[in-house]
Design a protein around this motif. Sequence first.
Motif: not given
Length: 415
Positions: A67, A77, A397
């Motif tokens: 990441t 990611p 994320y």
Amino acid sequence: MRIPALFLAAAAASLTLRAGVFTHADAAALRARLRASFCIPTPLPDLDARVTRRFRPAAGVAAEAVTYATELGTRIPAIVYRPDPLPAGKIPALVVITGHAGDKYSWYSYYTGILYARAGALVVTYDQIGEGERNASRRSATRAHDTITGDEEMGRRLNGLMQTDAMQGVSYALAQPEVDPERIGVLGFSLGSLVGALDGAIDTRPRVFVLVGGGNLTIGPGHWDAKGHAMCQGYAYGSLTFLGDRPAYVYALQADRGPTLLWNGRQDRVTHQEETPDSFYADMRRRTIALRGSDRNVFEYGWNDAGGHRPYWVTKPVALWLQRQLRFPNWTEAKVAALPEIRIGDWGKAVAVGDPAVAAEARPDGTVALDDGVPGYAREELSVFTPAQWEAAKGPYVMEAWVAAARAAEAAGGK
């Protein structure tokens, strides 16, 4: 704050370039304006890269689940593929920009990783915003970013995020000690071809860009202004109308950076290539040369006559072009020319790949890729996190984190 009116007025007033006098200094100034318009951070965020695990997805290939940071405090990611063992000397690197609904789980991301790592390159594949481990449900092929609504500024921010994501992939590659900084390539498919066209006009670090399933940029309204994808492409490309001849300026900036290849299927009805004759590309190239005053590094283009909307960098003609540009240490042009080929639909059946997009490749216009014995894969093999790890870590994320931060920045009138 409404950046569009202020930015475009200033740009239009200052853009006094004439054909044949588009200098390197002109290019640098225009890049700075474009970068500001797309809200791309300057400088780029620190990578803060973290490796979660290492594995071997295929013979001759080592991989890392990693990441790294992108804009507004969010993270990406990625799966990074390397040749194993590493060849002597420095190696080239490739960064994959997927199309709509694509991510690191897409068959072509994985296939590219294995094929070109075996050729001797480092390959960075990552999740598009709203897909894979950047999706709130950890799913792929959702087209979640199409649900984002807003005005032109939000649209430019979204495309700018996609450009920043690609730039951070380049930054990751450049941070690896085995990578030759003069041999970086970026591959963009479909939506990724527009992101790549704009990114390659702004980011001077990569040597080459390959744009497939696209590249047919227009002066006036066209496919890339399409309101069906207003947020990720229409607002972004539409914001460049101040340039006048948008394609000539974009590709002049690309040429100032380095070589570019456009490669398409003549039967591609997604980006209307069946309505885009050779003469369109020839004229776009002529106008770009006239603007630059030279044909040096002005884009090349080519066709798969029977092909549709496909990621053509896994095919022999594009691989040969990349070999000439980047010199993959485990390949020669003769070796590439001698490699067998396989229709991706047949490959998917043979190795039991579950990506639904592979089934579409079984149609008569399916991708005919270089066949280097790429094995199959299971989805979870390409995850950075286990499901439990992702639930605990997903905050920075998922797409929603970026949307909230972008709306706050827009409201505050900043980047």
